[in-house]
Design a protein around this motif. Sequence first.
Motif, PDB file in Angstrom:
ATOM      1  N   GLY A  66       0.841  -1.186   0.000  1.00  0.00           N
ATOM      2  CA  GLY A  66       0.000   0.000   0.000  1.00  0.00           C
ATOM      3  C   GLY A  66       0.869   1.227   0.000  1.00  0.00           C
ATOM      4  O   GLY A  66       2.106   1.148   0.026  1.00  0.00           O
ATOM      5  N   ASN A  67       0.220   2.405  -0.045  1.00  0.00           N
ATOM      6  CA  ASN A  67       0.950   3.674  -0.021  1.00  0.00           C
ATOM      7  C   ASN A  67       0.191   4.633   0.895  1.00  0.00           C
ATOM      8  O   ASN A  67      -0.902   5.069   0.529  1.00  0.00           O
ATOM      9  CB  ASN A  67       1.060   4.249  -1.433  1.00  0.00           C
ATOM     10  N   PRO A  68       0.721   4.863   2.076  1.00  0.00           N
ATOM     11  CA  PRO A  68       2.028   4.421   2.607  1.00  0.00           C
ATOM     12  C   PRO A  68       2.045   2.937   2.953  1.00  0.00           C
ATOM     13  O   PRO A  68       1.003   2.294   2.977  1.00  0.00           O
ATOM     14  CB  PRO A  68       2.202   5.308   3.845  1.00  0.00           C
ATOM     15  N   LYS A  69       3.254   2.439   3.231  1.00  0.00           N
ATOM     16  CA  LYS A  69       3.443   1.028   3.512  1.00  0.00           C
ATOM     17  C   LYS A  69       2.610   0.633   4.724  1.00  0.00           C
ATOM     18  O   LYS A  69       2.679   1.253   5.784  1.00  0.00           O
ATOM     19  CB  LYS A  69       4.927   0.752   3.776  1.00  0.00           C
ATOM     20  N   PRO A  70       1.780  -0.438   4.609  1.00  0.00           N
ATOM     21  CA  PRO A  70       0.924  -0.809   5.731  1.00  0.00           C
ATOM     22  C   PRO A  70       1.709  -1.564   6.807  1.00  0.00           C
ATOM     23  O   PRO A  70       2.743  -2.180   6.547  1.00  0.00           O
ATOM     24  CB  PRO A  70      -0.136  -1.706   5.084  1.00  0.00           C
ATOM     25  N   THR A  71       1.165  -1.506   8.026  1.00  0.00           N
ATOM     26  CA  THR A  71       1.722  -2.264   9.143  1.00  0.00           C
ATOM     27  C   THR A  71       0.962  -3.568   9.302  1.00  0.00           C
ATOM     28  O   THR A  71      -0.210  -3.672   8.899  1.00  0.00           O
ATOM     29  CB  THR A  71       1.627  -1.454  10.443  1.00  0.00           C
ATOM     30  N   VAL A  72       1.638  -4.590   9.871  1.00  0.00           N
ATOM     31  CA  VAL A  72       1.047  -5.917  10.028  1.00  0.00           C
ATOM     32  C   VAL A  72       0.904  -6.221  11.514  1.00  0.00           C
ATOM     33  O   VAL A  72       1.860  -6.046  12.284  1.00  0.00           O
ATOM     34  CB  VAL A  72       1.899  -6.996   9.333  1.00  0.00           C
ATOM     35  N   GLN A  73      -0.260  -6.681  11.929  1.00  0.00           N
ATOM     36  CA  GLN A  73      -0.520  -7.082  13.309  1.00  0.00           C
ATOM     37  C   GLN A  73      -1.100  -8.483  13.310  1.00  0.00           C
ATOM     38  O   GLN A  73      -2.075  -8.756  12.607  1.00  0.00           O
ATOM     39  CB  GLN A  73      -1.493  -6.116  13.993  1.00  0.00           C
ATOM     40  N   TRP A  74      -0.499  -9.378  14.111  1.00  0.00           N
ATOM     41  CA  TRP A  74      -0.998 -10.755  14.223  1.00  0.00           C
ATOM     42  C   TRP A  74      -1.867 -10.879  15.478  1.00  0.00           C
ATOM     43  O   TRP A  74      -1.577 -10.302  16.533  1.00  0.00           O
ATOM     44  CB  TRP A  74       0.164 -11.745  14.327  1.00  0.00           C
ATOM     45  N   MET A  75      -2.935 -11.697  15.337  1.00  0.00           N
ATOM     46  CA  MET A  75      -3.782 -12.046  16.462  1.00  0.00           C
ATOM     47  C   MET A  75      -4.059 -13.542  16.404  1.00  0.00           C
ATOM     48  O   MET A  75      -3.968 -14.161  15.330  1.00  0.00           O
ATOM     49  CB  MET A  75      -5.110 -11.271  16.411  1.00  0.00           C
ATOM     50  N   VAL A  76      -4.410 -14.086  17.539  1.00  0.00           N
ATOM     51  CA  VAL A  76      -4.789 -15.486  17.604  1.00  0.00           C
ATOM     52  C   VAL A  76      -6.099 -15.558  18.371  1.00  0.00           C
ATOM     53  O   VAL A  76      -6.213 -15.010  19.478  1.00  0.00           O
ATOM     54  CB  VAL A  76      -3.674 -16.356  18.250  1.00  0.00           C
ATOM     55  N   ASN A  77      -7.085 -16.159  17.742  1.00  0.00           N
ATOM     56  CA  ASN A  77      -8.426 -16.290  18.321  1.00  0.00           C
ATOM     57  C   ASN A  77      -8.977 -14.946  18.785  1.00  0.00           C
ATOM     58  O   ASN A  77      -9.657 -14.824  19.817  1.00  0.00           O
ATOM     59  CB  ASN A  77      -8.421 -17.266  19.504  1.00  0.00           C
ATOM     60  N   GLY A  78      -8.668 -13.882  18.004  1.00  0.00           N
ATOM     61  CA  GLY A  78      -9.209 -12.561  18.286  1.00  0.00           C
ATOM     62  C   GLY A  78      -8.431 -11.759  19.284  1.00  0.00           C
ATOM     63  O   GLY A  78      -8.787 -10.605  19.547  1.00  0.00           O
ATOM     64  N   GLU A  79      -7.351 -12.277  19.843  1.00  0.00           N
ATOM     65  CA  GLU A  79      -6.558 -11.568  20.827  1.00  0.00           C
ATOM     66  C   GLU A  79      -5.184 -11.266  20.230  1.00  0.00           C
ATOM     67  O   GLU A  79      -4.664 -12.032  19.428  1.00  0.00           O
ATOM     68  CB  GLU A  79      -6.387 -12.406  22.098  1.00  0.00           C
ATOM     69  N   PRO A  80      -4.578 -10.147  20.629  1.00  0.00           N
ATOM     70  CA  PRO A  80      -3.219  -9.864  20.134  1.00  0.00           C
ATOM     71  C   PRO A  80      -2.267 -10.999  20.472  1.00  0.00           C
ATOM     72  O   PRO A  80      -2.344 -11.612  21.536  1.00  0.00           O
ATOM     73  CB  PRO A  80      -2.839  -8.568  20.866  1.00  0.00           C
ATOM     74  N   LEU A  81      -1.387 -11.291  19.511  1.00  0.00           N
ATOM     75  CA  LEU A  81      -0.490 -12.432  19.681  1.00  0.00           C
ATOM     76  C   LEU A  81       0.423 -12.241  20.898  1.00  0.00           C
ATOM     77  O   LEU A  81       0.804 -13.225  21.554  1.00  0.00           O
ATOM     78  CB  LEU A  81       0.340 -12.623  18.401  1.00  0.00           C
ATOM     79  N   GLN A  82       0.719 -10.972  21.237  1.00  0.00           N
ATOM     80  CA  GLN A  82       1.617 -10.720  22.359  1.00  0.00           C
ATOM     81  C   GLN A  82       0.970 -11.128  23.687  1.00  0.00           C
ATOM     82  O   GLN A  82       1.658 -11.530  24.632  1.00  0.00           O
ATOM     83  CB  GLN A  82       1.999  -9.228  22.408  1.00  0.00           C
ATOM     84  N   SER A  83      -0.367 -11.032  23.756  1.00  0.00           N
ATOM     85  CA  SER A  83      -1.049 -11.362  25.009  1.00  0.00           C
ATOM     86  C   SER A  83      -1.508 -12.802  25.053  1.00  0.00           C
ATOM     87  O   SER A  83      -2.116 -13.225  26.038  1.00  0.00           O
ATOM     88  CB  SER A  83      -2.250 -10.419  25.211  1.00  0.00           C
TER      89      SER A  83
END
Length: 1271
Positions: free
Chosen positions: A475-492
């Motif tokens: 995209g323009n600007p370059k898009p950011t990517v966020q991962w989730m698992v089962n609807g929750e942020p992957l970090q949590s």
Amino acid sequence: MRRLAARGAAGDAGEVAAPAADSSDSAQGRSPSSWRLIDLCAIWDAGVYLPSAAWNGASSGVARRRLNEAERLSSVREAQLKRLKVTRPRVLGSREQGQVPRMARQPLPPWVHAAFLLCLLSLGGAIEIPMDLTQPPTITKQSVKDHIVDPRDNILIECEAKGNPAPSFHWTRNSRFFNIAKDPRVSMRRRSGTLVIDFRSGGRPEEYEGEYQCFARNKFGTALSNRIRLQVSKSPLWPKENLDPVVVQEGAPLTLQCNPPPGLPSPVIFWMSSSMEPITQDKRVSQGHNGDLYFSNVMLQDMQTDYSCNARFHFTHTIQQKNPFTLKVLTNHPYNDSSLRNHPDMYSARGVAERTPSFMYPQGTASSQMVLRGMDLLLECIASGVPTPDIAWYKKGGDLPSDKAKFENFNKALRITNVSEEDSGEYFCLASNKMGSIRHTISVRVKAAPYWLDEPKNLILAPGEDGRLVCRANGNPKPTVQWMVNGEPLQSAPPNPNREVAGDTIIFRDTQISSRAVYQCNTSNEHGYLLANAFVSVLDVPPRMLSPRNQLIRVILYNRTRLDCPFFGSPIPTLRWFKNGQGSNLDGGNYHVYENGSLEIKMIRKEDQGIYTCVATNILGKAENQVRLEVKDPTRIYRMPEDQVAKRGTTVQLECRVKHDPSLKLTVSWLKDDEPLYIGNRMKKEDDSLTIFGVAERDQGSYTCVASTELDQDLAKAYLTVLGRPDRPRDLELTDLAERSVRLTWIPGDDNNSPITDYVVQFEEDQFQPGVWHDHSKYPGSVNSAVLRLSPYVNYQFRVIAVNEVGSSHPSLPSERYRTSGAPPESNPGDVKGEGTRKNNMEITWTPMNATSAFGPNLRYIVKWRRRETREAWNNVTVWGSRYVVGQTPVYVPYEIRVQAENDFGKGPEPESVIGYSGEDYPRAAPTEVKVRVMNSTAISLQWNRVYPDTVQGQLREYRAYYWRESSLLKNLWVSQKRQQASFPGDRLRGVVSRLFPYSNYKLEMVVVNGRGDGPRSETKEFTTPEGVPSAPRRFRVRQPNLETINLEWDHPEHPNGIMTGYTLKYVAFNGTKVGKQIVENFSPNQTKFTVQRTDPVSRYRFTLSARTQVGSGEAVTEESPAPPNEAYTNNQADIATQGWFIGLMCAIALLVLILLIVCFIKRSRGGKYPVREKKDVPLGPEDPKEEDGSFDYSDEDNKPLQGSQTSLDGTIKQQESDDSLVDYGEGGEGQFNEDGSFIGQYTVKKDKEETEGNESSEATSPVNAIYSLA
């Protein structure tokens, strides 16, 4: 002639005959939906790879006319076509002749496009888990991200998902949990997550606006929908305002602002008058993209209407109208000045100053615009100026993208569809007129919301396997990517040692059953976001087949097709194909196996027919399935419809002959202009042609013959051009107005495919003949302007008619009127005559002058006359009509006559003299010394002395003879004494009277005839015509009662023309070209019957009969005998006669007849009585013996023939010849003629009355006759 090759979507891939799934399939969990996807891919392949036509390599002329009529495909479809493009050999030529590229198909239906997209997924290796196996949730349906709803309806927010076990659903609103149970208006559909908000019991939809997200959950994970922004459509009312009239100088620019109320979605803007008439737009007056109405320069006619802006709202389907603007245009010249209206340079003629262009929108010389990738770019430039400027578009440093760019709004707008990054740059519009030019530069920047480069896909692994999920977007600007698992942020999420995150990739190592979950990838930038769900499922499943067993697939020869073998297993099984039980795996060469197990055969041949087996294997086992492939011949149109040109009203036939596989059902249909053709009563559709009777203009267009079977179709197109009468010319304009001329200009109408050859200019004037149109002049079809010569004092109105080979157009609408000034006449009336209507007068007449020769008002005529060669003074009178009668004139005296035209402007030229005569009187004298000489039986010659000229008392027209038939020389024959006449025009002294009746007494008188009538009659002359030959005998009849005799009968001639002496009969036998010897028979005058004994049963006879008098034979009549039985019939009879069964049958019949005769003989010997049940031919007399029981005693006299008949030697009874005398029908022994000349009687031989009794012939009762009748 145009040729298309296209195949039905289902047909080219093949028709799949799937047997019903058996119980074993159900037990193994085969889901119909899991293999239906693969069938759609097979259908798509069929649509792309079409069976080719049976082209003849030597027929280059036909090949040149075949058209590629494919429409532009989407970028995805083009990529698929390029990847799978094939060629095929010619069918009719040898395979060494080369390969012919496939012809592109017509546009496919939307469902095929969807199938293609699904096919791409299947070819990429995406594998569906059968629904009978446990699996995490998958979102299958959801509402669009920007969800606008109608406030009058209930709100529906869709969310559906699948999974095993079936998932449960819950929602968030504005990122907070949405408790559905607390709101009575909100409910969730059963077995679905779709929200329904019901307003039937009240409530405001606006209260539910916000951002919604759906969660689908089971024990293996949670899947998320997009964030759905719910908005309620709005259509606010227009604010009330009072608009003052807009005052503007003619030629100045003007902008009428619309400023519609903000709606959701934005309303559609259009301009109309307050009376709901649309505002005509052109390059001078047009609507901008913002809804404002722009006038590049205002003209006086712009204030003829008012202007109202209208807004149409999509959801409410309502139109709101703004208060109208009224214009007041200040001008230097009146509008009704015709010379200025017709001036070629309107602006200068009306005193409007010319000026260079300037931009009304956008302002200034430069602007910028941002557009998102994939959207449409709309650039707009609206300029003012006098004359109206033209707009042109350019791109700096390159050309406009011709495949995506199009001009709108009279070149004022440039639209570029499906914008990509390469469309960024500087564009400029150039506005120019004859006074100069200006430019405006628009800097275009292309941004992009996120779009997928590599969308994450479901990951199916066996225990202990490795895998990865990839989420790449741009995209323009370059898009950011966020991962989730089962609807929750992957970090949590709880830590997982088997999982590693590396930017846009998640890597799984040595996965276990506990690793099952649904992962979400969210990529976003300032212009939007993308959300994708991908689950990780860990299964241990042996191979299984997902499609029905033993499918039958029928495909077309030389087609490209694919055999599908949907399967599932974990670990992913390997799949191999075998043909007819052979041990070698099918891959390479003409075969290609895809990752999903489908076997592609690049070109189907006859030898490819057979049974194909697919075998799926993994470490847990194997499974197999079979597909039977049948190869069919392609459907081909071998005689295609040809382009035709036809005149209106004629008949046209379009051929379409087809070859197809006999095992397939053929259907032939027709399209007109790519739409189904309605076969009306003027059309006839047959198996191999379409006939159109009485071709009309509406029949013009392209006709496509569609020959289709269950598997394929072939198309052939031809164009029918209808030659019709031209359309009427329009927009007539008068310019260059002068005293005696004017220039007429018109715009030609459509020639309807037949070039215009001529234009006929007609005029109408409103003084002498109002409403009557006259031809003025004729011009070639290549011109549309002409200088017309005009006459003085005519109020002209013109119209134009176009002419081509088919006919004439309807007349154009009339032009405006133009009156010329007056002048004295330049000519005098024509066809001047002087003739008497009575013996003492003379009527002077002339042809009145028309409107174009009157030249002025009060047209009148000065009539002059005097006796010829007397030098007396002229008599004169002024007449307003077209005749004048001079009275008290001598009988038939010559006069000099002059007629001169005059109007209020003066007299016409001096006229020439014309000689006329006064009235005639009846002639005073009759012809003298009349002599009659008989030339023959029907004609005489006459001779007489002429009368003195002064006794004629007029113009001698003719001498006339009156004659009548006084009597006939045949006694007692009544004749008509009606008078007849013979005319001898001019001053003649002799003549001939013909067509007289022979053998008759005539009387004759002569008279002189002039214009008034007959003169006195001459003395009566008598003469007698000699005997002549008779006319032909009447009603000559030839009858053939059997094969031995021919009976002839006739009636006496209608006109004997003398004393009849007899008849002459000539006859000859003929058979084809062979002719026998002629035989001549002479009969007495009273004989009218004759019987000919045939000597040859096969030949025919030609009879010629004529009547005779002492002068000779008259006109003959010819007849031929009926045709005898043909030779085949005779041979057949001969063949039957030699058959044993026929001989036996005849013997049996003879035996029966013999028994009957014996019985009859015994009865008669014993005096038996026979009841009579039919009428006898001879009426019974009172002496006939009759018993009380109705029976009669038969005696030996019964064996005698009937009275009046004669038995011939062959046993038949022959009618006796008649020798009646017609004297018996007259009044004495002398014959006479009837009124019509028919013969009554003249002969003295008396007939034998005994011979006239019993005119009917009969046959004796005999067994021979009975047997003959049976044969």
